[in-house]
Write an enzyme that holds these catalytic residues in place. Structure first.
Site: not given
Length: 251
Positions: A31, A79
């Site tokens: 991330d 996503n």
């Protein structure tokens, strides 16, 4: 309970020490690519490109440390909510990574596995992934698991459906529904238990990643953005893991 003497990361790399403390299976939520780029006034794709370099370094370091399985969260089922242009950029990076890195990974004895519904990607991407899996299927030195279009809740739901179908068909009795029965129907069923889960960028949540598998994994959250997470960062994370006392609910 007194913690047992830890085997250092340097011992692991050298093949010395008492053994048993280096994690067999490490997973990482990669991330911070977007924030890395934003802080530098760059487009998000620049962060993703830099993130690929970090992934390459971490795979190499994991192999040197003797980690059996490294699982990387590359594209979650959530996503898809990102802009279409960014998804297209990510798919192009995936294509490039496979084409550029496949032979090197195969030559190093690394087996590539994918968890998640990657068949939802464009046909050429699916073909590249299938080719990478087949090309490395017989490698045994280490396993690189890439989570693509993966969501842990969906994985557990699918396992539950399989159990329901087996009960309905008579292949499984209700009394035989155990933790082991569920585990056997997950996409990670043939991998070592998850020992360490790392998340970069300062966020402290699992984001629908390996929820079942992380039940007794050690969790490590670091403020380092993924593009800046390299060899030293992984070594430090493993060193911290070796210092922890894992009791699994005992004393």
């Amino acid at each position: 309970m007194t913690a047992k003497p830890a085997r250092s990361v340097d011992d692991a790399a050298a093949g010395t020490g008492s053994g048993g403390d280096i994690p067999r299976h490490v997973a990482i939520i990669m991330d911070g690519n977007g924030r890395w780029a934003q802080r530098r006034g760059l487009p998000r794709i620049a962060g993703h490109r830099k993130g690929i370099e970090a992934a390459r370094a971490v795979v190499k370091t994991a192999g040197a440390l003797g980690i059996e399985v490294l699982t990387l969260y590359a594209f979650s089922s959530e996503n898809w909510s990102r802009p279409a242009s960014e998804i297209a950029d990510l798919m192009n990076l995936l294509r490039r990574f496979i084409r550029k890195e496949l032979e090197a990974l195969a030559g190093e004895g690394i087996r590539i596995r994918v968890i998640g519904n990657y068949q939802a990607f464009e046909n050429d991407v699916v073909e590249l992934i299938d080719s990478a899996i087949a090309r490395t299927a017989n490698n045994r030195k280490a396993t690189l698991v890439v989570a693509l279009n993966y969501g842990s809740q969906s994985e557990i739901t699918d396992a539950t459906r399989q159990i329901a179908a087996d009960v309905q068909s008579g292949a499984l009795a209700v009394g035989d529904i155990t933790n082991e029965a569920i585990d056997a129907r997950l996409s990670t069923h043939d991998l070592p238990p998850l020992d360490l889960l790392i998340r970069t960028s300062g966020e402290k949540r699992l984001s629908n990643f390996l929820l079942w598998q992380a039940a007794y994994a050690e969790l490590l959250f670091t403020d380092t953005l993924w593009p800046d997470f390299g060899e030293d960062s992984l070594r430090q994370a493993i060193e911290e893991f070796t210092q922890r006392d894992r009791r699994y609910g005992g004393l």
